[in-house]
Write an enzyme that holds these catalytic residues in place. Structure first.
Site, PDB file in Angstrom:
ATOM      1  N   THR A   1       0.877  -1.185   0.000  1.00 30.99           N
ATOM      2  CA  THR A   1       0.000   0.000   0.000  1.00 30.99           C
ATOM      3  C   THR A   1       0.908   1.228   0.000  1.00 30.99           C
ATOM      4  OG1 THR A   1      -0.217  -0.208   2.405  1.00 30.99           O
ATOM      5  CG2 THR A   1      -2.012  -1.057   1.062  1.00 30.99           C
TER       6      THR A   1
ATOM      7  N   LYS B   1       3.890  -6.904   3.946  1.00 29.98           N
ATOM      8  CA  LYS B   1       3.681  -5.475   3.699  1.00 29.98           C
ATOM      9  C   LYS B   1       3.425  -4.770   5.033  1.00 29.98           C
ATOM     10  CE  LYS B   1       0.420  -3.324   3.321  1.00 29.98           C
ATOM     11  NZ  LYS B   1      -0.450  -2.487   4.212  1.00 29.98           N
TER      12      LYS B   1
ATOM     13  N   THR C   1      -1.590  -1.723   8.926  1.00 26.46           N
ATOM     14  CA  THR C   1      -1.982  -3.079   8.575  1.00 26.46           C
ATOM     15  C   THR C   1      -0.726  -3.816   8.166  1.00 26.46           C
ATOM     16  OG1 THR C   1      -4.241  -2.757   7.922  1.00 26.46           O
ATOM     17  CG2 THR C   1      -3.069  -4.489   6.805  1.00 26.46           C
TER      18      THR C   1
ATOM     19  N   GLU D   1       6.536   4.577   6.916  1.00 25.94           N
ATOM     20  CA  GLU D   1       6.205   5.786   6.167  1.00 25.94           C
ATOM     21  C   GLU D   1       7.166   6.925   6.475  1.00 25.94           C
ATOM     22  OE1 GLU D   1       2.131   6.190   7.189  1.00 25.94           O
ATOM     23  OE2 GLU D   1       1.490   4.713   5.708  1.00 25.94           O
TER      24      GLU D   1
ATOM     25  N   ASN E   1       0.115  11.462   6.055  1.00 29.29           N
ATOM     26  CA  ASN E   1      -1.074  10.843   6.635  1.00 29.29           C
ATOM     27  C   ASN E   1      -2.236  11.806   6.859  1.00 29.29           C
ATOM     28  OD1 ASN E   1      -0.799   7.916   7.155  1.00 29.29           O
ATOM     29  ND2 ASN E   1       1.140   8.617   8.044  1.00 29.29           N
TER      30      ASN E   1
END
Lengths: 419, 419
Positions: free
Chosen positions: B158, B184, B195, B281, B403
């Site tokens: 993602t 992931k 996730t 991230e 985000n």
């Protein structure tokens, strides 16, 4: 509509109540070249009843240890506070620095050493630049005046962008009573890590036990509602001094007067607590997270704190994104007893999620609400009657940027020969 | 020096073990105009022993509920996974979508419906765009090949910036055995909210009980070390399929072969877990937080997680600031049993804080270490022998910025007529 608040705003901050004086000077604690006020004194001419709450962090700053001991041992009637250095993780030397400060101030004021409370806020782990602080302490006492309440509010600021103070008057029985307060906050992302200081003065007459209980209750309703996980920084301190100079007689326990005073403390502290959130580091939004329908008070608290503390939820608010998916996600990991299919989430009363599913409200409608600088998230767990409410903020890229380095502190400490 | 690892890296990812095939296609789940792979299938020709661990979040995505039920009821031997939509908070419709996906795949493969595990990752709260997914499912089965391991690793990404996969071979008794994996991740600031999916294949022969235990143990040593507070997202899933096609006989319980397999699972999962942190991230640093000398394992864990989860600590790393004050502060509020004056903090072995006080190490030396993209913080509480270690990252302004909004998802869902 008439203003129903029993509290009238008055001027003067911590000097608004009868018999209080204050002073603030610049000691260049963080930076000797910066003329900003960073050392402050609050003093009551008359003896006081004092009460306080202190950080629950296992690592306590020297001034916290010293103030806690002094308040147990004697009748505190003055508070000396500095910004620019937290005097935390400074060992026996730090304790000795705090004591020396109290000693000098007490001599100048003609009080016992243990009648002085000491508070510090700033960087952790660096020795206090006592060579700059000591010479300024007598000057603090000389400058005492009932006009300097605002200076104290300014002197305790660190990353705050504005001073926080309030003073109100109200009727307690047949007497007019005053309460004044100033406070400072800091980072809001994980408020447990911000040093929070709040000094409250009042000319009410109050029994020591009654005051301590009232202070604890008011802190629980205010500052602990912005202290997401109940933990506190190394330096967090709330101190209340009550000198009885309003002329009111000592009220009986559980009397109407006692209740009034408790209400006033909750009012003043809630105003201060909310102003800390509003001025959180690089904060753009004030958000109330309200949890209803929980099975227990603790469940309601867990859910409110999980949501208010979620970096992903807070980031989405910063982006004006009414992201209820992230909210229900945080509800799910809060460890509270919840059932997904019963959860309703409203934003300013508009349904975003009903029964765990996307509600019909237009996304633009919700987006327009979250784009405002103040809104309320209501989470109904529909499992009982317990409720809890916390006050929080968004989380901005600028917050992280702002908190990337305190290296400048160390460079100054090197210049000062302290490290 | 010779490489002492008993594990030889081989090619093929989840298709490296004998008897596994895979496929991935683009179904345009998040965005119909985007040709990226977002739907994947892993399939074992032979029956499998399967084991898994799933999110502990009270709000569980539909595919998690369905997969848990199927794995209990039958012998799973295929996994279908998608990115772009988490199918979480989607009610009975979401459950029905997951089941339908399993049903179609099972028919194409000639298996029972409950032999298919289903996993989804992406935005929460939006219905699955089944009109785009359904027609692609037969294509998935048609494309099955032992050469497509890498495609699966890509299709489940993602916000990951690179695929995460590994495959190794090792000797188990007299037989050569292979393990393949892909994973992931996502946001790392509060990893509980990312996730995390990990699919592991092996041609080892293993008893179901032994496999389940080994998987739980390996997850505890790997993915739970990056899951700061032990909570997980709505969708977190680790599934292991063992098809026995290496030809090795079923090992006795607690045999050397069992131990070897457990070791291999820990090795593979730790590699995957660390790669998730590295690709968190907008992460710039990989930090190991090692706690020693705790009174209990739980104390060590609390301290490690408090430090690794502190936004202020993580912000300081982003700024190359060796700020031990913020670290000890987090130690203090961790609720572990600590004594300030006993705490030592080292950065890559250099003392930053000794006995709760600033150590003599030059600040520049520490700063140069924290400026690197990988370092270890060692916190010795000097109160006992318990230890714990977690893997974490810095926190960057870019993370928050990244985000701020998932609004684009909703706009597409509107176009799809789903909301």
């Amino acid at each position: 509509m008439p203003n129903k608040s029993p509290f009238t705003k008055i001027k003067g901050g911590v000097c608004a109540p009868n018999g209080f004086q204050a002073a603030a000077v610049s000691a260049g604690i963080k930076n000797p070249d910066d003329p900003r006020l960073d050392l402050a004194l609050i003093y009551s001419e008359a003896p006081c009843v004092a009460a306080g709450t202190f950080t629950t962090n296992r690592v306590k700053a020297a001034p916290v240890k010293v103030s806690q001991a002094y308040m147990k041992a004697d009748q505190v009637q003055a508070i000396v506070a500095n910004s620019g250095n937290a005097n935390a993780c400074t060992g026996v030397e730090g304790i000795s620095d705090s004591r020396k400060t109290a000693k000098i101030i007490s001599k100048c004021l003609g009080l016992r050493q243990r009648q002085i409370a000491i508070c510090s806020t700033g960087v952790i782990g660096l020795p206090m630049p006592m060579t700059r602080i000591e010479p300024k302490l007598p000057e603090l006492v000389e400058n005492l005046s009932p006009k300097n309440g605002e200076d104290v509010a300014r002197a305790i600021m660190t990353s705050d962008t504005c001073k926080k103070e309030i003073s109100v008057a109200f009727d307690c029985g047949e007497h007019r009573v005053r309460i004044g307060a100033c406070a400072k906050g800091a980072g809001m992302i994980c408020p447990s890590m911000a040093t929070m200081l709040c000094f409250i003065t009042t000319d009410a007459n109050v029994h020591p036990d009654c005051l301590q209980k009232a202070v604890q209750e008011a802190v629980e309703m205010s500052f602990n509602r912005i202290t997401i996980d109940g933990d506190m920084s190394t330096n967090d301190t709330v101190i209340v001094l009550a000198n009885g100079q309003s002329g009111m007689p000592a009220p009986a326990r559980n009397s109407e007067e006692c209740r009034k005073l408790r209400e006033a403390l909750v009012y003043v502290m809630t105003k201060m607590a909310k102003s800390l959130v509003r001025d959180g580091e690089r904060v753009t939004k004030f958000v109330t997270v309200e949890v209803k329908g929980a099975k227990t008070y603790l469940d309601a608290k867990k859910v409110a704190e999980a949501v208010a503390n979620s970096a992903l939820v807070k980031s989405s608010w910063n982006g004006n994104d009414p992201n209820w998916g992230r909210i229900i996600h945080a509800v799910g990991y809060s460890r509270a007893s919840v059932r997904e299919e019963l959860i309703d989430i409203h934003i300013n009363g508009k349904p975003a999620c009903l029964g765990g599913l996307q509600a019909k409200t237009q996304m633009e409608t919700l987006r327009n609400i979250v784009a405002k600088d103040e809104f309320t998230i209501t989470i109904n767990l529909n499992r009982g009657n317990a409720e809890y409410e916390v006050y929080t903020s968004d989380l901005s890229p600028e917050y992280i940027d702002f908190n990337r380095s305190e290296y400048a502190y160390w460079k100054q400490a090197r210049k000062d020969g302290l490290v």
